[in-house]
Motif scaffolding. Structure first.
Motif, PDB file in Angstrom:
ATOM      1  N   GLU A   1       0.825  -1.202   0.000  1.00  0.00           N
ATOM      2  CA  GLU A   1       0.000   0.000   0.000  1.00  0.00           C
ATOM      3  C   GLU A   1       0.866   1.262   0.000  1.00  0.00           C
ATOM      4  O   GLU A   1       0.604   2.220  -0.747  1.00  0.00           O
ATOM      5  CB  GLU A   1      -0.915   0.010   1.227  1.00  0.00           C
TER       6      GLU A   1
ATOM      7  N   ILE B   1       2.421   1.755  -3.454  1.00  0.00           N
ATOM      8  CA  ILE B   1       1.422   2.245  -4.415  1.00  0.00           C
ATOM      9  C   ILE B   1       1.140   3.726  -4.182  1.00  0.00           C
ATOM     10  O   ILE B   1       1.073   4.523  -5.126  1.00  0.00           O
ATOM     11  CB  ILE B   1       0.131   1.415  -4.312  1.00  0.00           C
ATOM     12  N   ASP B   2       0.957   4.112  -2.914  1.00  0.00           N
ATOM     13  CA  ASP B   2       0.683   5.521  -2.598  1.00  0.00           C
ATOM     14  C   ASP B   2       1.836   6.411  -3.046  1.00  0.00           C
ATOM     15  O   ASP B   2       1.626   7.500  -3.611  1.00  0.00           O
ATOM     16  CB  ASP B   2       0.465   5.683  -1.090  1.00  0.00           C
TER      17      ASP B   2
ATOM     18  N   THR C   1       4.053   5.848  -5.433  1.00  0.00           N
ATOM     19  CA  THR C   1       4.099   5.915  -6.897  1.00  0.00           C
ATOM     20  C   THR C   1       2.975   6.807  -7.428  1.00  0.00           C
ATOM     21  O   THR C   1       3.171   7.599  -8.370  1.00  0.00           O
ATOM     22  CB  THR C   1       3.976   4.497  -7.488  1.00  0.00           C
ATOM     23  N   THR C   2       1.785   6.687  -6.838  1.00  0.00           N
ATOM     24  CA  THR C   2       0.650   7.521  -7.249  1.00  0.00           C
ATOM     25  C   THR C   2       0.963   9.003  -7.060  1.00  0.00           C
ATOM     26  O   THR C   2       0.721   9.839  -7.949  1.00  0.00           O
ATOM     27  CB  THR C   2      -0.605   7.154  -6.448  1.00  0.00           C
TER      28      THR C   2
ATOM     29  N   MET D   1       8.808  -0.045  -7.517  1.00  0.00           N
ATOM     30  CA  MET D   1       7.720  -0.905  -7.946  1.00  0.00           C
ATOM     31  C   MET D   1       8.173  -2.358  -8.089  1.00  0.00           C
ATOM     32  O   MET D   1       7.431  -3.292  -7.796  1.00  0.00           O
ATOM     33  CB  MET D   1       7.142  -0.398  -9.274  1.00  0.00           C
TER      34      MET D   1
ATOM     35  N   LEU E   1       8.027  -3.887  -4.846  1.00  0.00           N
ATOM     36  CA  LEU E   1       6.639  -4.257  -4.545  1.00  0.00           C
ATOM     37  C   LEU E   1       6.328  -5.640  -5.120  1.00  0.00           C
ATOM     38  O   LEU E   1       5.756  -6.496  -4.445  1.00  0.00           O
ATOM     39  CB  LEU E   1       5.699  -3.209  -5.124  1.00  0.00           C
TER      40      LEU E   1
END
Length: 390
Positions: free
Chosen positions: A102, A105-106, A108-109, A123, A126
């Motif tokens: 999580e 992802i946050d 990278t976003t 990533m 991940l």
């Protein structure tokens, strides 16, 4: 049969389909406790507890074959407790893994929304975490197996000193030593003698399994004397003549290339340094093998006789070309018990074909072991360690 549920009632209570219940029966995962006069399946509260275990393991990503092995005999209280502890550990690992995913992802976003270049290595990390799931499952099954074997020795051995305290004494630890253990497992050797370890020694524990290293860290706890390194014993990432003592506790017989591992141990040992390599003989625990083969002659608890690869009977011959001096110290002990559960747990923890062959006959096998051990059961122990000096 008011104490039982029909398939429909059982499925509704568990929030699964009747088809799923029938499928688990066909796959020998969950047999009904009884049948009606007409042959209809009937399930009990004990069956419901086992179904919950199956559903949880399935949720955690285990295959039906893996679940079958883990739940075999799970109605025994000790095995059920062990299984639940491992399941909790897996849940904790999954929570940590998902939290890390999580966060990645946050991050990278936010990077994309800000119009900045994405750190794709993050990533990839991940993705790497996601692929750890399968190895975690295997590692924790292995940890469960190790716990079952340790428990039999710890709770029922005649020698009250115990294997690990005895082995620790053979190491003759003195202040200032730099010590390497290859194949450390769950760290039990050092955890049991933790209060007696010299304060200014340095311990480096290695294992090829990240799961085992994680178990060792938890078992030993916070201690600045200890560090951990995942590596293959055949290719040690250490300098020549770096260690005063190297320990291999019941692990050399698992190595693909034993001479290569011994050569690496010799390389990293200082001149005059010692290598402690423990193992057992062909007599060790032979009553366990005799027991299962009396029940079913096709059962093989290990596809390889590990003592043939490196044992008390041939170890000196294997070690002698590498070391100036090799001596053997034997640990005097035996197991005496009169209850079946610890013996059954030990048998199910072995690496052979026993689980597949006992699957459909578990209750019969349990009764057989209970009959055999009632009144007392003796198990021979013939283990020891080689002390080698460079």
């Amino acid at each position: 049969m008011t104490d039982y549920y029909t398939s429909g009632e059982f499925a509704k209570r568990a929030h699964v389909s009747v088809r799923t219940i029938r499928y688990y029966d066909q796959q020998n995962l969950l047999k009904p406790s009884a049948r009606s006069k007409g042959g209809a399946r009937r399930y009990s509260d004990a069956d419901f507890a086992k179904l919950q275990q199956i559903l949880l393991l399935k949720y955690l990503g285990f295959s039906l074959g893996e679940i079958r092995g883990l739940t075999l005999g799970a109605s025994d209280r000790r095995r059920l407790l062990d299984s639940l502890q491992i399941q909790r550990r897996l849940v904790e690992e999954r929570i940590e893994e998902m939290t890390a995913v999580e966060a990645a992802i946050d991050s990278t976003t936010q990077t994309l929304e800000a119009g900045k270049p994405v750190d794709w290595s993050r990533m990839l990390e991940l993705l790497h975490r996601s692929t750890m799931t399968q190895s975690l499952k295997t590692q924790y099954q292995n940890a469960t197996n190790i716990s079952a074997r340790i428990r039999l020795h710890r709770d029922y051995s005649m020698n009250k000193e115990g294997w690990f305290p005895w082995l620790s004494r053979q190491l003759d630890l003195t202040p200032g030593l730099k010590i390497l253990e290859i194949g450390c497992g769950n760290g039990e050797l050092w955890a049991t003698s933790h209060d007696r370890l010299p304060e200014d020694c340095q311990f480096i524990l290695t294992d090829i399994s990240e799961g085992m290293l994680a178990d060792a860290k938890k078992e030993i706890g916070e201690d600045s004397r200890f560090s951990y390194d995942r590596c293959d014993a055949a290719h040690l990432p250490f300098a020549d003549e770096e260690f005063d003592l190297v320990v291999a506790n019941h692990m050399l017989f698992y190595c693909d290339d034993i001479p290569q591992v011994i050569n690496e141990v010799r390389r990293v040992l200082k001149k005059g340094g010692r290598f402690c390599a423990s193992t057992y003989s062909k007599r060790h625990m032979h009553e366990i093998t005799d027991l299962v083969q009396k029940f079913n002659s096709q059962i093989v608890l290990s596809s390889v006789n590990l003592y043939d690869r490196f044992g008390l009977d041939n170890g000196e011959e294997i070690l002698a070309p590498f070391f100036a001096q090799v001596t053997c110290q034997r640990y005097e002990d035996a197991i005496e018990l009169g209850e079946a559960e610890p013996v059954i747990s030990y048998i199910l923890s072995c690496h052979g074909n026993q689980n597949a062959l006992l699957l459909d006959r578990y209750q019969e096998f349990k009764q057989f072991v209970e009959d055999e051990v009632t009144g007392g059961f003796h198990i021979t122990k013939d283990a020891g360690t080689f002390i080698c000096r460079k």
